[in-house]
Design a protein around this motif. Structure first.
Motif, PDB file in Angstrom:
ATOM      1  N   LEU A 141     -27.578  17.383   7.501  1.00 49.86           N
ATOM      2  CA  LEU A 141     -27.214  19.004   8.088  1.00 49.86           C
ATOM      3  C   LEU A 141     -26.955  18.819   9.872  1.00 49.86           C
ATOM      4  O   LEU A 141     -26.211  19.246  10.525  1.00 49.86           O
ATOM      5  N   VAL A 142     -28.118  18.030  10.346  1.00 44.19           N
ATOM      6  CA  VAL A 142     -27.757  17.891  11.790  1.00 44.19           C
ATOM      7  C   VAL A 142     -26.362  16.952  12.081  1.00 44.19           C
ATOM      8  O   VAL A 142     -25.501  17.204  13.558  1.00 44.19           O
ATOM      9  N   THR A 143     -26.370  16.563  11.762  1.00 47.69           N
ATOM     10  CA  THR A 143     -24.528  15.571  12.195  1.00 47.69           C
ATOM     11  C   THR A 143     -23.412  16.184  11.907  1.00 47.69           C
ATOM     12  O   THR A 143     -22.589  16.030  12.474  1.00 47.69           O
ATOM     13  N   GLY A 144     -23.531  16.772  10.796  1.00 46.49           N
ATOM     14  CA  GLY A 144     -22.448  17.907  10.586  1.00 46.49           C
ATOM     15  C   GLY A 144     -21.903  19.313  11.948  1.00 46.49           C
ATOM     16  O   GLY A 144     -21.524  19.386  11.949  1.00 46.49           O
ATOM     17  N   ASP A 145     -23.805  19.733  12.150  1.00 48.64           N
ATOM     18  CA  ASP A 145     -23.833  20.523  13.135  1.00 48.64           C
ATOM     19  C   ASP A 145     -23.128  20.123  14.609  1.00 48.64           C
ATOM     20  O   ASP A 145     -22.492  20.444  15.232  1.00 48.64           O
ATOM     21  N   GLU A 146     -23.161  19.064  14.695  1.00 49.30           N
ATOM     22  CA  GLU A 146     -22.489  18.272  15.816  1.00 49.30           C
ATOM     23  C   GLU A 146     -21.475  17.552  16.002  1.00 49.30           C
ATOM     24  O   GLU A 146     -20.861  18.336  16.830  1.00 49.30           O
ATOM     25  N   SER A 147     -20.894  17.550  14.166  1.00 46.96           N
ATOM     26  CA  SER A 147     -19.243  17.538  14.521  1.00 46.96           C
ATOM     27  C   SER A 147     -18.748  18.774  14.711  1.00 46.96           C
ATOM     28  O   SER A 147     -17.404  18.697  15.446  1.00 46.96           O
ATOM     29  N   LEU A 148     -19.734  19.948  14.088  1.00 47.35           N
ATOM     30  CA  LEU A 148     -18.899  21.441  14.140  1.00 47.35           C
ATOM     31  C   LEU A 148     -18.670  21.296  16.172  1.00 47.35           C
ATOM     32  O   LEU A 148     -17.427  21.664  16.578  1.00 47.35           O
ATOM     33  N   ARG A 149     -19.930  21.245  16.884  1.00 48.15           N
ATOM     34  CA  ARG A 149     -19.786  21.426  18.435  1.00 48.15           C
ATOM     35  C   ARG A 149     -18.291  20.568  18.322  1.00 48.15           C
ATOM     36  O   ARG A 149     -17.934  20.570  19.417  1.00 48.15           O
ATOM     37  N   LYS A 150     -18.646  18.602  18.396  1.00 45.16           N
ATOM     38  CA  LYS A 150     -17.350  18.095  18.761  1.00 45.16           C
ATOM     39  C   LYS A 150     -15.900  19.022  18.694  1.00 45.16           C
ATOM     40  O   LYS A 150     -14.962  18.642  19.238  1.00 45.16           O
ATOM     41  N   THR A 151     -15.527  19.380  17.415  1.00 48.76           N
ATOM     42  CA  THR A 151     -14.454  19.898  17.545  1.00 48.76           C
ATOM     43  C   THR A 151     -14.317  21.367  17.788  1.00 48.76           C
ATOM     44  O   THR A 151     -12.774  21.910  18.486  1.00 48.76           O
ATOM     45  N   ARG A 152     -14.738  22.014  18.384  1.00 54.07           N
ATOM     46  CA  ARG A 152     -14.597  23.147  19.237  1.00 54.07           C
ATOM     47  C   ARG A 152     -14.182  22.815  20.472  1.00 54.07           C
ATOM     48  O   ARG A 152     -13.757  23.394  21.554  1.00 54.07           O
ATOM     49  N   GLU A 153     -15.009  21.515  21.013  1.00 52.01           N
ATOM     50  CA  GLU A 153     -14.823  20.751  21.929  1.00 52.01           C
ATOM     51  C   GLU A 153     -13.319  20.280  22.474  1.00 52.01           C
ATOM     52  O   GLU A 153     -12.926  20.465  23.600  1.00 52.01           O
ATOM     53  N   ALA A 154     -13.075  19.863  20.876  1.00 55.26           N
ATOM     54  CA  ALA A 154     -12.210  18.757  21.086  1.00 55.26           C
ATOM     55  C   ALA A 154     -10.926  19.976  21.525  1.00 55.26           C
ATOM     56  O   ALA A 154      -9.786  20.149  21.193  1.00 55.26           O
ATOM     57  N   LEU A 155     -10.718  21.611  20.330  1.00 56.65           N
ATOM     58  CA  LEU A 155     -10.175  22.263  20.290  1.00 56.65           C
ATOM     59  C   LEU A 155      -9.750  22.806  22.281  1.00 56.65           C
ATOM     60  O   LEU A 155      -9.084  23.511  22.171  1.00 56.65           O
ATOM     61  N   GLY A 156     -10.876  22.940  22.754  1.00 53.20           N
ATOM     62  CA  GLY A 156     -11.440  23.218  23.823  1.00 53.20           C
ATOM     63  C   GLY A 156      -9.663  22.801  25.051  1.00 53.20           C
ATOM     64  O   GLY A 156      -9.197  23.132  25.718  1.00 53.20           O
ATOM     65  N   LEU A 157     -10.440  21.480  25.048  1.00 59.74           N
ATOM     66  CA  LEU A 157      -9.356  20.615  25.462  1.00 59.74           C
ATOM     67  C   LEU A 157      -8.049  20.653  24.956  1.00 59.74           C
ATOM     68  O   LEU A 157      -6.993  20.876  26.502  1.00 59.74           O
ATOM     69  N   ALA A 158      -7.672  20.411  23.531  1.00 54.39           N
ATOM     70  CA  ALA A 158      -6.143  20.587  23.430  1.00 54.39           C
ATOM     71  C   ALA A 158      -5.430  22.102  24.216  1.00 54.39           C
ATOM     72  O   ALA A 158      -5.048  22.092  23.865  1.00 54.39           O
ATOM     73  N   LEU A 159      -6.603  23.452  24.157  1.00 50.14           N
ATOM     74  CA  LEU A 159      -6.283  24.376  24.867  1.00 50.14           C
ATOM     75  C   LEU A 159      -6.040  24.604  25.914  1.00 50.14           C
ATOM     76  O   LEU A 159      -5.587  26.276  27.080  1.00 50.14           O
ATOM     77  N   GLY A 160      -6.517  24.029  26.693  1.00 44.26           N
ATOM     78  CA  GLY A 160      -6.634  23.521  27.856  1.00 44.26           C
ATOM     79  C   GLY A 160      -7.700  24.272  28.842  1.00 44.26           C
ATOM     80  O   GLY A 160      -7.652  24.930  30.227  1.00 44.26           O
TER      81      GLY A 160
END
Length: 496
Positions: free
Chosen positions: A269-288
């Motif tokens: 669960l801890v690993t999955g939550d951190e992966s979710l946060r990283k994917t949100r950050e990656a989406l933010g970078l992709a959108l500028g």
């Protein structure tokens, strides 16, 4: 002795009834065929045979469990509701897209510079001068007559060039013969076309990155949800194992196994939550933007795939793909630099007219105006032009090799992307079958355990396997949609 046996039988039956609350609520609800619980003073003797293992059991709701980590990950401050909204953010904030457009503007500016070198020029200059060191002039002040002899009388006069005085000139020049300047206009336009094609390639790359980022967030959200479901199930197992131990139907080993399963689920669960946060950050970078960005629950993987297919149009062949077209245009541009280097050896003819005036009071014509024809022949410059010519040949060969390499890579990318769709489809089918088997194994293991068969280890292994199968199926769904989008964009242009 008989009284002791009766007590143990009663405890075992009570434990079995308590374990019935452990089964998941998704099981089919059917009337129970189990016998009623006997009073504590009588031996537990079932009046009907136990139901088969493949018969769904009617079970009460699972026990209530509570843990702070069961709370979902807080939503992102900003969410994307559609593919069009994501593209709007890219147009407004993407640094990669902005840099590509700036390169086009720079190429257009260089085209204007190349055109200016072949057009007439008009230049004006002005100067204010004061000379500190000058020589005085002698001029006749009068005539002296002595004894019939006439002698001129001189006096010193300050030079009119001492100053201060003003001078100005206006020079107009018209290139009559300038092969290199004329050829440079075409070279600048070729560079401009190359920059525009680079923008199209950047759009395709950005669209692919945005699509993958959106899919990654949707998948990470689903995996985080599945991790919490599995974590809750592990907590329910632990609660029931502890209850069974209190009833005397389980040992400390059963409780430890359940606790170990809970910690394993907690770590996932801890690993999955951190992966979710990283994917949100990656989406933010992709959108500028530098902040995490989530997705609305209404967005689906299939919707992202359809929207990407609408924004990007398939190309007819690899040669029409933006990066290959840009590499081909780069070869054309560098080939022109070879001819440009050769034109440095050509003479130039320029017509020039100069109008000049000064405030110095002199006997010369003021202002003056002349017209000139200037021939310039570059005989020797120390080897600069030869070095530039050889550098142009090397740059052209490098561009040609880059084109060949890009063609090879594009062919492999397209073939691999199309093949990956088939591989992802098969992998998703295998994962779905494995998840179905894991769910059935977990159901049968629970049913056996309720009937008093099997061990807690079997129960823990079956539950862990079902959790892994759920996550694996979600990941295979992500890979399938990703493979479809990559296959679509591998041979497409995105004019958004």
């Amino acid at each position: 002795m008989r009284q002791s046996v009766r007590v143990r039988s009663t405890l075992a039956l009570s434990a079995i009834v308590a374990l019935a609350t452990w089964a998941p609520t998704s099981y089919a609800q059917q009337p129970s065929k189990r016998p009623p619980k006997t009073p504590a003073a009588q031996p537990a003797a079932p009046t009907t045979p136990a139901p088969p293992l493949n018969t769904p059991l009617e079970v009460p709701p699972p026990p209530t469990v509570n843990d702070p980590m069961l709370a979902p990950v807080p939503p992102a401050a900003k969410n994307v509701g559609s593919w069009e909204q994501a593209l709007d953010m890219v147009r407004a904030r993407s640094t990669d897209l902005r840099i590509a457009f700036d390169q086009v503007k720079a190429a257009e500016a260089q085209s204007r510079v190349a055109l200016g070198s072949a057009l007439p020029t008009l230049q004006g200059t002005g100067a204010a001068t004061y000379n500190f060191l000058t020589k005085d002039q002698q001029q006749i002040a009068g005539l002296d007559v002595t004894g019939g002899t006439i002698t001129p009388r001189f006096q010193s006069v300050e030079s009119p060039t001492r100053g201060p005085f003003l001078t100005g000139s206006l020079v107009a020049a018209v290139p009559l013969l300038s092969p290199r300047a004329w050829y440079g206009i075409g070279t600048a336009h070729a560079t401009e076309d190359f920059a525009r094609l680079s923008v199209e390639d950047a759009k395709r790359t950005i669209a692919l990155n945005v699509a993958n980022s959106l899919i990654g967030v949707v998948t990470a959200e689903r995996v985080a949800e599945l991790n919490r479901i599995g974590f809750r199930s592990a907590l329910e197992r632990l609660e029931l194992a502890q209850r069974r131990k209190q009833l005397g139907a389980a040992t400390g080993l059963d409780v430890v196994r359940a606790q170990q399963d809970v910690e394993s689920a907690r770590a996932t669960l801890v690993t999955g939550d951190e992966s979710l946060r990283k994917t949100r950050e990656a989406l933010g970078l992709a959108l500028g933007t530098g902040e995490p960005i989530g997705v609305e629950p209404s967005i689906s993987l299939d919707g992202i795939e359809k929207s990407a297919g609408t924004a990007c149009k398939p190309a007819g062949s690899i040669e029409e793909r933006a990066d290959i077209a840009a590499a081909r245009q780069n070869v054309v541009r560098t080939e022109r630099t070879i001819t440009d280097a050769k034109y440095q050896y050509s003479p130039t003819i320029t017509a020039q007219s100069t109008l000049s005036a000064t405030s110095v009071d002199s006997n010369q014509q003021n202002p003056t105006w002349n017209i000139q024809a200037i021939l310039s022949v570059p005989f020797y410059d120390g080897g600069i032009r030869d070095g530039q010519r050889r550098a142009a040949y090397a740059a052209t060969d490098q561009a040609e090799q880059q084109l060949v390499a890009k063609r090879r890579a594009a062919e492999v990318d397209v073939a691999r992307a199309r093949r990956q769709v088939s591989v992802a489809t098969d992998s998703r089918k295998v994962a779905a079958d494995a998840r179905q088997l894991a769910a059935e194994l977990d159901r049968l293991t629970r049913a056996q355990y309720i009937e008093g068969e099997g061990t807690s280890l079997d129960l823990v292994i079956a539950g862990s396997g079902l959790r892994n199968a759920d996550v694996n199926l979600a990941l295979r769904d992500f890979e399938l949609v990703q493979a479809r989008i990559v296959s679509l964009l591998a041979l497409a242009n995105c004019p958004f």
